[in-house]
Design a protein around this motif. Sequence first.
Motif, short mmCIF file in Angstrom:
data_model
loop_
_atom_site.label_atom_id
_atom_site.label_comp_id
_atom_site.label_asym_id
_atom_site.label_seq_id
_atom_site.Cartn_x
_atom_site.Cartn_y
_atom_site.Cartn_z
N ILE A 5 0.84 -1.20 0.00
CA ILE A 5 0.00 0.00 0.00
C ILE A 5 0.87 1.25 0.00
N LEU A 6 0.68 2.10 -1.00
CA LEU A 6 1.45 3.31 -1.17
C LEU A 6 0.69 4.55 -0.71
N MET A 7 -0.63 4.50 -0.80
CA MET A 7 -1.47 5.63 -0.40
C MET A 7 -2.85 5.11 -0.02
N GLU A 8 -3.46 5.76 0.97
CA GLU A 8 -4.80 5.38 1.42
C GLU A 8 -5.62 6.65 1.60
N LEU A 9 -6.74 6.74 0.88
CA LEU A 9 -7.61 7.91 0.95
C LEU A 9 -8.90 7.56 1.68
N THR A 10 -9.23 8.33 2.70
CA THR A 10 -10.49 8.16 3.40
C THR A 10 -11.54 9.09 2.77
N TYR A 11 -12.68 9.21 3.42
CA TYR A 11 -13.77 10.00 2.84
C TYR A 11 -13.41 11.49 2.80
N PRO A 12 -13.96 12.21 1.83
CA PRO A 12 -13.61 13.63 1.66
C PRO A 12 -14.37 14.53 2.64
N LYS A 13 -13.93 14.51 3.87
CA LYS A 13 -14.62 15.24 4.94
C LYS A 13 -14.70 16.73 4.66
N SER A 14 -13.67 17.28 4.02
CA SER A 14 -13.58 18.73 3.81
C SER A 14 -14.68 19.27 2.91
N THR A 15 -15.36 18.39 2.15
CA THR A 15 -16.43 18.86 1.28
C THR A 15 -17.66 19.28 2.07
N GLY A 16 -17.80 18.77 3.29
CA GLY A 16 -18.99 19.04 4.08
C GLY A 16 -20.22 18.26 3.65
N LYS A 17 -20.04 17.33 2.75
CA LYS A 17 -21.16 16.56 2.22
C LYS A 17 -21.39 15.24 2.95
N TYR A 18 -20.47 14.88 3.83
CA TYR A 18 -20.53 13.57 4.48
C TYR A 18 -20.53 13.72 5.99
N ALA A 19 -21.54 13.11 6.63
CA ALA A 19 -21.59 13.13 8.09
C ALA A 19 -20.56 12.19 8.70
N SER A 20 -20.24 11.12 7.98
CA SER A 20 -19.24 10.15 8.44
C SER A 20 -18.74 9.36 7.25
N GLU A 21 -17.70 8.59 7.47
CA GLU A 21 -17.14 7.80 6.37
C GLU A 21 -18.11 6.74 5.87
N LYS A 22 -19.09 6.35 6.68
CA LYS A 22 -20.02 5.31 6.26
C LYS A 22 -20.89 5.75 5.09
N GLU A 23 -21.00 7.07 4.88
CA GLU A 23 -21.78 7.58 3.75
C GLU A 23 -20.99 7.56 2.44
N TYR A 72 -21.18 11.88 -5.47
CA TYR A 72 -20.27 12.96 -5.84
C TYR A 72 -19.08 12.40 -6.60
N ILE A 73 -18.46 13.26 -7.38
CA ILE A 73 -17.24 12.92 -8.10
C ILE A 73 -16.15 13.86 -7.60
N MET A 74 -15.10 13.30 -7.03
CA MET A 74 -14.00 14.07 -6.47
C MET A 74 -12.77 14.02 -7.38
N ARG A 75 -12.10 15.15 -7.52
CA ARG A 75 -10.84 15.17 -8.26
C ARG A 75 -9.69 15.40 -7.29
N TYR A 76 -8.68 14.53 -7.38
CA TYR A 76 -7.49 14.61 -6.54
C TYR A 76 -6.26 14.80 -7.42
N ASN A 77 -5.21 15.38 -6.83
CA ASN A 77 -3.94 15.38 -7.56
C ASN A 77 -3.19 14.09 -7.26
N ARG A 78 -2.04 13.96 -7.86
CA ARG A 78 -1.27 12.71 -7.75
C ARG A 78 -0.94 12.35 -6.31
N ASP A 79 -0.80 13.37 -5.45
CA ASP A 79 -0.44 13.14 -4.05
C ASP A 79 -1.65 12.89 -3.16
N GLY A 80 -2.85 12.88 -3.74
CA GLY A 80 -4.04 12.61 -2.94
C GLY A 80 -4.67 13.85 -2.33
N LYS A 81 -4.33 15.04 -2.84
CA LYS A 81 -4.94 16.27 -2.34
C LYS A 81 -6.23 16.53 -3.12
N LEU A 82 -7.33 16.77 -2.39
CA LEU A 82 -8.60 17.06 -3.04
C LEU A 82 -8.55 18.42 -3.72
#
Length: 350
Positions: free
Chosen positions: A138-156, A180-190
């Motif tokens: 595993i080189l990178m692990e992305l959790t839910y995009p909390k910063s969008t404000g669209k998700y109450a928790s990762e379960k959504e 939703y459709i999220m765009r990230y850069n190569r380093d996993g930044k939303l």
Amino acid sequence: MFHHPLHRRDFLYQSLLSGACALGAGRLAAEEQQLPVLGQGAFQYRPVAGWGVLDKKTPVKNCSAMVVDAQVRIYLLTDHLANNVIVYNKDGKLLKKWGTQFPGAHGLEIVKEDDREVLFITDLNLHRVFKTTLDGEILMELTYPKSTGKYASEKEYRPAWTLHLPNGDFFVLDGYGKDYIMRYNRDGKLLHYFGGPEGGIAHWGPHGGVIDTRGPGEPELVIAMSDQQTIKRLTLEGKLIEEIALPGSNPRMIQIVGEHMFVPHLADNWPKDRDSRGYISVLERDYKIVSNIGGTPPRYIDGKLQPMQQQGSFFRHPHDLVVASDGAIYVPQFASGNTYPVKLVPETTT
């Protein structure tokens, strides 16, 4: 989870596919002639009996996705925790296997990154996207995009697939979560997000797709909208370009091959008809269907596509596909009774 009874003709097909490894070469060729020729026109295929069938030491559950690397090794993603990733050669022989940590393994993409290839795995149950080496580190692990404000928790958040740009940016399709459709850069930044109900992306929609870079203009997102029975063309910012109706379909993924697109359908009229089995469509550059592999021939009246459906009962819920350089098609199937993927070869080569 759903289950289908195995009818007599289905049993014949599945028996030929799964039992062929015990046959001699001459008898195997004869048995393959009993398998159906699928598709129409220039896109007709015959299944290869016994391809990819392994023993109890390498089980599968739901076979969700496949990719091929530069060495022509074929990677299968399954949610069986004995071996999430199974690597075949083109003859269906086991090369290696790995992974016991992805209970909701679903989407798989392979990406050239500098001097190496890496895999992107989406997991519905872990609510994450993983980047790994071809051997599973595993080189990178992305959790839910909390910063969008669209998700109450990762379960959504239940990401279905990732789509990738040449510069390393990638999109995550939350097709089992909030759409939703999220765009990230190569380093996993939303970088950006769009879609969801307010963005015109209906639920049980953005399952998989492709980034189309063939045009003279900007690249486009081409999204397989599963239960909506459509394909959406979007700009990279999420603006709708066109929506293509595919009545009697359930598109799950898209692969571009030259001037054509290959689209696996989990079933026809899913989820209304849970007994339907699915097929694969081949579309021209203008999104007109020219063949339904395992489905009824495409029919247009006054330019309008008429409802399609499976023909015969060979497939059991195609979920993804790989079209190899020699024209062979490899198809993993979801909820197919723990069956291994199938391989189809162009009829003209058999």
